[in-house]
Design a protein around this motif. Structure first.
Motif, PDB file in Angstrom:
ATOM      1  N   SER A 153     -31.520 -44.089 -53.247  1.00 20.96           N
ATOM      2  CA  SER A 153     -30.437 -44.899 -52.677  1.00 20.96           C
ATOM      3  C   SER A 153     -29.794 -44.192 -51.487  1.00 20.96           C
ATOM      4  O   SER A 153     -29.367 -43.047 -51.601  1.00 20.96           O
ATOM      5  CB  SER A 153     -29.358 -45.149 -53.729  1.00 20.96           C
ATOM      6  N   GLY A 154     -29.736 -44.884 -50.354  1.00 24.75           N
ATOM      7  CA  GLY A 154     -29.123 -44.314 -49.157  1.00 24.75           C
ATOM      8  C   GLY A 154     -30.138 -43.673 -48.228  1.00 24.75           C
ATOM      9  O   GLY A 154     -29.797 -43.280 -47.118  1.00 24.75           O
TER      10      GLY A 154
ATOM     11  N   ILE B  48     -28.251 -39.567 -58.228  1.00 29.06           N
ATOM     12  CA  ILE B  48     -27.870 -40.737 -57.425  1.00 29.06           C
ATOM     13  C   ILE B  48     -28.414 -41.937 -58.186  1.00 29.06           C
ATOM     14  O   ILE B  48     -29.629 -42.131 -58.274  1.00 29.06           O
ATOM     15  CB  ILE B  48     -28.497 -40.659 -56.016  1.00 29.06           C
TER      16      ILE B  48
ATOM     17  N   VAL C 156     -26.795 -47.822 -56.887  1.00 25.47           N
ATOM     18  CA  VAL C 156     -25.462 -47.230 -56.873  1.00 25.47           C
ATOM     19  C   VAL C 156     -24.381 -48.302 -56.771  1.00 25.47           C
ATOM     20  O   VAL C 156     -23.207 -47.995 -56.557  1.00 25.47           O
ATOM     21  CB  VAL C 156     -25.309 -46.205 -55.724  1.00 25.47           C
TER      22      VAL C 156
ATOM     23  N   GLN D 163     -29.594 -49.415 -51.735  1.00 23.36           N
ATOM     24  CA  GLN D 163     -28.434 -49.009 -52.536  1.00 23.36           C
ATOM     25  C   GLN D 163     -28.100 -49.950 -53.691  1.00 23.36           C
ATOM     26  O   GLN D 163     -26.939 -50.119 -54.032  1.00 23.36           O
ATOM     27  CB  GLN D 163     -27.211 -48.807 -51.629  1.00 23.36           C
TER      28      GLN D 163
END
Lengths: 356, 344, 334
Positions: free
Chosen positions: B13-14, B83, B203, B200
């Motif tokens: 994620s990210g 994460i 999250v 994402q």
């Protein structure tokens, strides 16, 4: 006291629990109004628009006006006040603290009562007193007496701690550094940028109700609709006894922090790297922050509409979310230099590249 | 099918760029337009024939659960944080790849010989674990890895046995959905299809939220890899989904209540065409639909998922039959959306 | 008005499945408003045009009450045709034992429980099931995913009323009564009957975005502190409509709160101030819609909330209707 210290004093000593930020907003307005156009969203966030060389990109700088505190929920027959927290409090830091109740009739002083050690059984002394069992003593002996002092349900309650320079130079103690320090930084960044150039339009936003869920950030970002955002907040300094390096390696006087991730945001990686390279070029010390249990106004800002590249810059602060926190002026000055330098690098081409 | 490549791609994620690149190469020949938005979603448009003015969003998330390096300690070991949701018990002694250079490392574990009986009964906390990249100290590690670098599990995609239709790999949640969506974008519908490969999700459904806002669709389908806990249990308790029983349709989970018309469309299509399908046990999990359905004035939404065993761990399993049946079901259902009544 | 309240509380409408309630409300109000529409989430949005008055600034006011109630959904059916279920919204296991549930087609089931491991074990939902009296799976018409809600008749016990789903059909009834009272208002008023409040204020999120009001008031229930050994709370049945200061999800806009208080005082309507430690209302979602909405809440004190036997005071309800009529009839002080 120099200009910065006076700004610190005014901002930290102002009262402003979530939903009751009027006083802080008025101070911010006084500082920001001379060089900017002032707007306000319907929740009470203040927005100062400062034009630069270009109308775009729109750069949002945000710090929250509110501090943690309490609210009166009941007046007991004996004249004691029951209360609920506004924002996150750990029960153990609350006992025997001085507070002031902001009533329609004026300030009422009080203390969060604690049982004297003489009366505590050994078992009791080891136990945490819970918030729900605490009360505020304003010196009244009956509900009637309490009411006649002006106290009503829903009145906000503010911690008491005057701004205090400590014996070590450049180190200050006060309440509400979270996030009046960010507010001060925002004011001084705008003042600096009034004298220097910046290739964008700056929207300096003092948000409301951050401590209860970044509610003002959600509405003000809608008003501003920025292309890029920088959140200014305090960060947890881990250089005190009881915090292990693996919990927080951030130290006072070692520079501002840049956020790697928190519970509700992963920053735009290109913008994060721009903060790192800016610090490097300007010889500003920088620390890294990872906060799995916390969040900032960035939570709301970065997922606004079609998304806003966002980064959080923090200033190490000891003992946040208590009556008295401690900061170091050097971290603040470095953060100010970092933010100003960063804004000066945010031209149209750079901001467009962030979104790739 | 690009599942192998998708599963092995690096995309916590990210930091989904590598996955996005693979998807983009696959879909470029047959989509009409595409763009990457400010948070990193890949939004592809497959224009409609013009017979319907609807806009339909079909979404799958590119990101996987992973780790982030937060500290290089004096010994050169890398401290990290998860994460997305990872059970710390699955981390011990696992191989990982770190950062843009994909530096290999292993999550270190104390040999069993050194553990006292109490320690053996306790679960290690993430804060007490570290990654060993075989270096000899802080400076050595600091050159190879930066604080803020991401890490993912190092797992090869494999078919389990020559006759088996079950495959193993990491990140099948939701690279399975990505694989399905890639196939669906080949078909031209009466209406505009926005194929969105989101970021994402793990999250907090963050990419889907901004994509839905900018597209403003009339309806949305979310393609997922979902919980599959069909192992034998002591007691007669329901599995969330079962491997091999076909695509799992969500009626209600923690993030949203599915639009009834869309649920019925999928169930009807499956029945009419003899495609196996199952209802995901209501009340569990959440998907990008949780964010999409609340966008602007609301978006009728439904989620369809490939059952995945052991998701959010270094090794997950899925049935290729389920994957194929998910594609078939969606392929047959999507044309019906142009004439479907979505009004209450 | 009691007839209206009875009709509303006895209707079926767990979160996501509010259609019967929506149809009922629509039929009651359609001839008394200028426009009615249903948005993509299922919110019922009714609009009354402003009647301009000299010297009064016209505003767009959103009044919101939620149509949905808590309930359960079938999650699994075992070989002997017993139904396992998952909650829709905040369902307390302790109130489930002995409860009856009703499905969309009107058929009824009772809630049973596995043998507890210990005699004093608290019941948990995973150890409960619904028995619809089916002899075996072949005779069962229920499917996984079917929603159900609790069934319990409305009872008028004088000043006080008992029913399921006062949360928030009483808010719906207050809004409907206000529509029927036909107060002439200088403001454009949107009466919004929202969906899916109990699972996270979801209908309020989308309807507030669509309506884009200047000011909003949610009408919902709140808890009380007036029963034996209750969690301390300064709200009681019969002390008038409660004006919210704060709950877990919102701080009422001070100007809206003062507007409500001053209007109640002006009209001589008894009122009480409310600080709720748990729970929130649609106003939380509305308040942070777009660039923010000045929002407040009028609450009806309710004992035994989220059980099949909630209790309210009828005078509080009448006070709330009068308060709303008073608010809509005059100019805003801010």
């Amino acid at each position: 006291m120099d200009h910065t210290e006076e700004l610190f004093r005014q901002l930290t000593e102002a009262s402003g629990v979530p939903g009751y930020e009027q006083q802080v907003r008025a101070i911010m307005r006084g500082y920001l109004e001379p060089g900017s156009r002032i707007e306000q969203d319907k929740l009470g966030s203040i927005i100062a628009v400062k034009s630069g060389e270009a109308s775009e990109p729109r750069v949002m700088l945000a710090a929250h006006l509110d501090e943690i505190g309490f609210m009166v929920t009941q007046i007991s027959e004996e004249g004691f006040l029951r209360f609920v927290p506004l924002g996150g409090w750990w029960d153990q830091v609350m006992l025997a603290q001085r507070v002031v109740i902001k009533t329609a009739a004026g300030d009422v002083h009080g203390v969060i009562g604690a049982k004297p050690p003489h009366l505590l059984s050994p078992d009791e002394a080891k136990k945490l007193v819970e918030k729900r069992d605490m009360y505020i003593d304003i010196g009244a002996s009956s509900a009637e007496q309490a009411r006649s002092s002006g106290v009503r349900l829903g009145d906000p309650v503010i911690p008491v701690c005057p701004f205090t320079p400590l014996s070590v130079p450049q180190v200050y103690m006060g309440k509400a550094w979270d996030d009046r320090l960010g507010c001060a930084l925002m004011v001084q960044a705008v003042e600096r940028l009034a004298r220097e150039s910046h290739p964008n339009t700056l929207y300096a936003v003092g948000t409301v109700q951050e401590e209860v869920g970044s509610r003002g950030a959600k509405t003000s970002v809608y008003d501003v609709n920025p292309d890029v955002a920088i959140i200014l907040d305090v960060d947890i300094a881990g250089d005190v006894p009881g915090i292990k390096p693996e919990e927080s390696s951030i130290k006072l006087a070692k520079g501002p922090t840049v956020l790697l991730y928190d519970a509700r945001m992963i920053p735009n990686l290109a913008l994060r790297d721009l903060v790192i390279s800016t610090a490097d070029e300007e010889h500003i010390p920088l620390q890294f922050s990872a906060m799995p249990g916390g969040a900032t106004d960035g939570a709301m800002v970065h997922i606004h509409n079609a998304g806003v590249p966002t980064v959080v810059i923090g200033i190490p602060t000891r003992h946040i979310h208590s009556h008295a926190s401690i900061i170091h002026r050097a971290d603040y000055e470095h953060a100010l230099q970092l933010v100003v330098s960063l804004i000066q690098r945010l031209d149209g081409a750079t901001v467009r590249r962030l979104a790739q | 099918m690009s599942l192998r490549e998708l599963s092995e791609a690096f995309g916590p994620s990210g930091n989904e760029a590598a996955v996005r690149q693979i998807v983009l190469e696959r879909i470029r020949p047959f989509v009409d337009e595409y763009r990457i938005d400010s948070i990193g979603n890949l939004i592809a448009l497959k224009r409609g024939t013009g017979q319907s003015s609807r806009k339909v969003m079909v979404a799958a998330h590119m990101d996987e659960v992973g780790l982030m390096i937060v500290q290089v300690d004096r010994g050169g070991y890398l401290r990290f944080r998860p994460i997305g949701g990872i059970d710390p018990r699955v981390l011990l002694a696992k191989k990982v790849l770190i950062g843009d250079q994909r530096i290999p490392g292993v999550i270190g574990v104390k040999p069993v010989h050194l553990l006292d009986s109490k320690a053996r009964q306790q679960v290690m906390k993430v804060e007490d674990l570290s990654i060993d990249i075989g270096t000899m100290g802080e400076d050595d590690s600091g050159r190879a890895v930066k604080v803020g670098d991401y890490a993912v599990f190092d797992t090869h995609y494999e078919e389990l046995g020559p006759a088996s239709r079950t495959v193993k790999g990491k990140a099948l949640d939701d690279r399975a959905g990505c694989a399905v969506l890639i196939e669906l974008l080949r078909d031209r519908q009466a209406y505009d299809v926005y194929g969105v490969f989101t970021v994402q999700e793990e999250v907090g459904l963050r990419g889907a939220r901004v994509a839905a806002y900018s597209i403003a669709p009339d309806a949305a389908f979310v393609l997922e890899g979902t919980i599959c806990d069909d192992l034998p249990k002591d007691k007669d308790q329901s599995p969330t989904t079962k491997l091999g029983d076909g695509p799992a349709i969500t009626v209600m989970d923690r993030s949203f209540i599915a639009n009834q018309s869309l649920v019925q469309l999928l169930l009807r299509t499956a029945e009419q065409n003899g495609i196996p399908c199952q209802l995901k046990q209501p009340g569990l999990g959440g998907t990008d639909a949780g964010a999409i359905h609340l966008s602007r004035e609301g978006v009728p939404s439904v989620a369809v998922a490939v059952p995945v065993r052991y998701l959010h761990s270094p090794v997950s399993l899925l049935s290729l039959d389920d994957l194929d049946n998910t594609i078939r079901l969606m392929r047959l259902a999507l044309p019906e959306v142009s004439s479907l009544s979505l009004a209450h | 008005m009691k007839k209206l309240i009875q009709q509303l509380t006895e209707e079926f409408g767990p979160s996501g499945y509010e259609a019967p309630v929506r149809d009922l409300i629509k039929s009651l109000i359609v001839r008394h408003v200028d426009e009615v529409r249903v948005d993509a989430m299922g919110n019922l949005i009714a609009r009354k045009k402003a009647v301009p008055q000299n010297g009064i600034a016209s505003r767009r006011i959103m009044l919101a009450a939620h149509m949905d109630e808590i309930g359960v959904m079938i999650s699994y059916i075992d070989d002997k045709a017993f139904l396992r279920f998952t909650p829709i919204g905040g369902v307390f296991p302790s109130t489930l034992l002995g409860s009856r549930v009703v499905f969309t087609d009107g058929s009824v089931g009772v809630i049973g429980r596995e043998k507890p491991d210990h005699p004093d074990e608290l019941p948990s939902i995973s150890k409960m099931f619904i028995d619809v009296g089916a002899k075996d799976r072949e005779h069962l018409t229920r499917k996984v995913g079917d929603p159900a809600t609790f069934t319990r008749p409305f009872v008028d016990i004088g000043e006080r009323l008992v029913a399921k789903a006062f949360d928030d059909r009483i808010g719906c009834a207050i809004l409907i009564q206000s529509i029927l009272n036909n107060t002439v208002s200088p403001h454009e008023v949107y009466y919004v009957f929202t969906v899916q409040e109990e699972v996270g204020l979801r209908g309020a999120v989308t309807s507030a975005y669509g309506v884009e009001p200047d000011v909003a008031i949610a009408v919902d229930i709140t808890l009380t502190g007036d029963t034996p050994e209750a969690q301390p709370m300064a709200v009681a049945l019969g002390a008038g409509p409660a004006i919210k200061v704060k709950d877990r999800g919102m701080l009422a806009h001070p100007a809206v709160k003062d507007w409500l208080v001053d209007t109640a005082k002006r009209l001589g309507i008894p009122y009480q101030l409310e600080v709720l430690e748990m729970g929130t209302t649609d106003a939380m979602a509305i308040q942070t819609s777009r660039a923010g909405v000045a929002a407040g809440v009028i609450s009806i004190a309710t004992r035994y909330a989220h059980t099949p036997s909630e209790m309210i005071d009828f005078a509080d309800v009448q006070g709330a209707v009068s308060l709303i009529d008073g608010l809509l009839g005059a100019g805003l002080p801010f």
